[in-house]
Design a protein around this motif. Structure first.
Motif: not given
Length: 382
Positions: A193, A197, A261, A275, A279, A361
């Motif tokens: 995650d 980012h 995201h 979550h 990714h 986002c």
């Protein structure tokens, strides 16, 4: 350079820094701390540790544990009612992203009233929030640093993004010791995650020199230290993951994120998927989708991942994406969307993408992504 801003909380970082939790609360006038956490941290002994620290400083506390992955709107609203009923003041969150986002949502409603859905979007919070002291238990979500709060609207089955400068906690206490009690699965999910980012904030339309350095540092630290951390639980490696998470959080809080995201939020809202598992599935597909819109930046990311350059920027970027795919596969995590949702649900991906295209986002994604672009990325990841 265009005018930019860079907002972060006060950060207390290091081994044993959790011991300053009580003093931090006192600095913000705490008489009764509203502590938010979950059962996993109870079982690991960290909730009691914080309670003991607060008591040693003469601080009363009330405990709220109504938190699940993908925190729900009704949990936040119940928490706010509990906060007000007990006359609490400083809000302290001990946990991962779900715990910290729940705490932020409670702070918003407790001080501004209404329902949490009233604040979906950017800059809709009008009144100051109670002081917030956050202690992250994972190296990934970044909610202890960021201006974001993500809450699931249970009726619409969507994840709401609430964005406001007031959501930045007053203090973030980052103690790498807490990671030693985390499972391998949680360490991997949270670190990836943070990696997402870092990558999305680096290619963001509003990235700045203040965020770019943090993004690249985070990518480097995660790629070099995630495997040693899960293989040996070395405190040195875990500490570097904590630094990476904090750096990535500084970056995305100020530069925002992108299409990956946005899709992850929509998938999580519709299918209640954790979550962090999304990714490794979507990130590289989205990177390829965005590539032509930001080749030099993707090449910089590739250079960090590969620790070298190829013959040109495009080759470096593509080689970096391929290396990242190999890295995810080597971790033994799901790398295809079909591993998370069944064939019958595949037809829902169009609706997922039509919701995702309106996620905040997506505004800072380097490509002007349509829902069709998002669906293409999902199909590539299927």
């Amino acid at each position: 350079m265009e005018i930019t801003k860079f907002a972060i909380p006060e950060i207390i970082f290091g081994r044993g820094s959790i011991n300053y939790a009580g003093q931090c609360a006192l600095r913000h006038g705490a008489k009764k701390v509203f502590l938010v956490s979950d059962t996993g941290l109870e079982e690991a002994g960290w909730v009691q540790r914080v309670m003991d620290i607060l008591e040693s400083e003469g601080i009363n506390w009330v405990y709220y544990m109504g938190v699940t992955p993908n925190p729900r709107d009704f949990q936040v609203e119940q928490g706010a009612e509990f906060y007000l009923k007990n006359g609490a003041d400083v809000i302290m969150a001990l946990g991962g992203g779900s715990v910290m986002d729940t705490a932020k949502g409670i702070a918003v409603i407790a001080s501004n009233g209404g329902k949490v859905s009233d604040y979906e979007g950017a800059n809709k919070i009008e009144r100051p929030l109670p002081p917030m002291v956050f202690i992250p238990s994972t190296a990934g979500s970044g909610s202890d640093i960021s201006q974001f709060c993500i809450i699931s609207d249970t009726q619409r089955r969507v994840k709401m993004s609430i964005i406001s400068r007031t959501l930045v906690p007053n203090i973030s206490i980052v103690d790498p010791h807490i990671l030693r009690t985390k499972s391998e699965r949680l360490i991997i999910q949270s670190s990836i995650d943070a990696l997402a980012h870092a990558i999305e904030s680096y290619v963001s339309r509003i990235a700045s020199p203040f965020t770019e350095t943090q993004s690249l540092k985070a990518i480097d630290l995660i790629m070099r230290n995630l495997k040693p951390a899960i293989e040996s639980r070395s405190l040195d490696s875990l500490e570097k993951l904590s630094i990476a998470s904090t750096s990535a959080s500084m970056a995305f809080s100020n530069a925002s994120l992108g299409m990956e995201h946005a899709i992850a939020h929509s998938l999580g809202g519709m299918f209640d998927i954790e979550h962090g598992v999304i990714h490794p599935i979507l990130l590289t597909s989205v990177m390829r989708m965005n590539l032509d819109s930001c080749i030099p930046r993707m090449a910089e990311i590739g250079k960090v991942i590969l620790n070298r350059r190829e013959k040109d920027d495009r080759s470096t970027a593509l080689a970096g994406i391929e290396k990242l795919e190999e890295f995810f596969t080597s971790l033994g995590v799901a790398v295809k969307l079909r591993q998370l949702i069944d064939e019958e649900s595949r037809g829902s991906l169009e609706q997922v993408c039509k919701v995702a295209v309106n996620d905040a986002c997506n505004l800072t994604n380097p490509l002007d992504a349509t829902w069709q672009d998002m669906l293409k990325a999902c199909e590539e990841a299927w």
